[in-house]
Design an enzyme around this catalytic site. Structure first.
Site, PDB file in Angstrom:
ATOM      1  N   GLU A 174      25.079   1.495   0.336  1.00 58.77           N
ATOM      2  CA  GLU A 174      25.352   0.059   0.310  1.00 58.77           C
ATOM      3  C   GLU A 174      24.243  -0.709  -0.409  1.00 58.77           C
ATOM      4  O   GLU A 174      24.524  -1.632  -1.184  1.00 58.77           O
ATOM      5  CB  GLU A 174      25.485  -0.493   1.742  1.00 58.77           C
ATOM      6  CG  GLU A 174      26.583   0.136   2.550  1.00 58.77           C
ATOM      7  CD  GLU A 174      26.133   1.303   3.409  1.00 58.77           C
ATOM      8  OE1 GLU A 174      26.685   1.458   4.510  1.00 58.77           O
ATOM      9  OE2 GLU A 174      25.231   2.070   2.992  1.00 58.77           O
TER      10      GLU A 174
ATOM     11  N   CYS B 290      21.930  -2.114   6.594  1.00 56.74           N
ATOM     12  CA  CYS B 290      22.916  -2.439   5.560  1.00 56.74           C
ATOM     13  C   CYS B 290      23.807  -3.609   5.989  1.00 56.74           C
ATOM     14  O   CYS B 290      24.171  -4.454   5.162  1.00 56.74           O
ATOM     15  CB  CYS B 290      23.739  -1.216   5.221  1.00 56.74           C
ATOM     16  SG  CYS B 290      22.762   0.064   4.382  1.00 56.74           S
TER      17      CYS B 290
ATOM     18  N   HIS C 163      20.170   3.578   0.795  1.00 53.35           N
ATOM     19  CA  HIS C 163      21.514   3.862   1.278  1.00 53.35           C
ATOM     20  C   HIS C 163      22.526   3.451   0.205  1.00 53.35           C
ATOM     21  O   HIS C 163      22.220   2.641  -0.678  1.00 53.35           O
ATOM     22  CB  HIS C 163      21.801   3.087   2.561  1.00 53.35           C
ATOM     23  CG  HIS C 163      21.031   3.573   3.738  1.00 53.35           C
ATOM     24  ND1 HIS C 163      21.329   3.200   5.025  1.00 53.35           N
ATOM     25  CD2 HIS C 163      19.964   4.411   3.843  1.00 53.35           C
ATOM     26  CE1 HIS C 163      20.500   3.773   5.871  1.00 53.35           C
ATOM     27  NE2 HIS C 163      19.648   4.512   5.168  1.00 53.35           N
TER      28      HIS C 163
ATOM     29  N   CYS D 163      24.986   0.882   8.622  1.00 51.79           N
ATOM     30  CA  CYS D 163      23.965   0.821   9.669  1.00 51.79           C
ATOM     31  C   CYS D 163      23.513  -0.638   9.834  1.00 51.79           C
ATOM     32  O   CYS D 163      23.947  -1.528   9.104  1.00 51.79           O
ATOM     33  CB  CYS D 163      22.783   1.716   9.293  1.00 51.79           C
ATOM     34  SG  CYS D 163      21.819   1.095   7.882  1.00 51.79           S
TER      35      CYS D 163
END
Length: 156
Positions: free
Chosen positions: A58, A89, A56, A86
């Site tokens: 992040e 993260c 992701h 999410c």
């Protein structure tokens, strides 16, 4: 909300990174980690192209930042991201000891810091991230909406 100096410029950089993800047919999310007014890590969504479910935006930005300063802990940093993190993260932000999170648009389906859960600033954890939301939310939200409209039209 009164934003800090530089917040908009850093979020605009995150939006540029989100566009990079979109160009690669990834969900358009971008993130930057800032320490003392300078970017020390950047990331954009890459789970499809990297064949890595945790790739992701992040996570990429946190990895780059940790490498940049030579420490897995990132105290006194701010993470700017175009979409609410999410749960995975959000947990990474806590583990990395990020001080502040600024996100643009909420993720009403999977949001881990406001929409579904409040993980990053939970009293149950040993570190709480200061969370601010809504900076350039309309622009980030439109980028995501357009991407998903295009994806749905390809499926027809």
């Amino acid at each position: 909300m009164t934003w800090q100096e530089g917040d908009e410029a850093f979020m605009r950089r995150a939006i540029e990174l989100a566009r990079r993800a979109e160009e690669a047919a990834e969900v358009p999310v971008g993130a930057v980690v800032v320490l003392e007014g300078r970017i020390i890590g950047e990331g954009w969504n890459r789970p499809i192209s990297s064949r890595d479910p945790v790739s992701h935006a992040e996570i990429g930005a946190l990895r780059a930042a940790a490498s940049s300063i030579g420490n897995y802990r990132l105290p006194n940093t701010t993470l700017y991201v175009t979409l609410e993190p999410c749960v995975m993260c959000a947990g990474a932000l806590v583990i990395a000891r990020v001080e502040r999170l600024v996100f643009a648009a909420r993720d009403v389906r999977f949001g881990g810091v406001r929409s579904k859960f409040r993980l990053a600033d939970s009293d149950l954890l040993n570190h709480r991230v200061r969370i601010e939301e809504g900076l350039l939310a309309a622009e980030s939200g439109e980028l995501l909406s357009r991407f998903f409209r295009q994806q749905r039209s390809k499926q027809k």
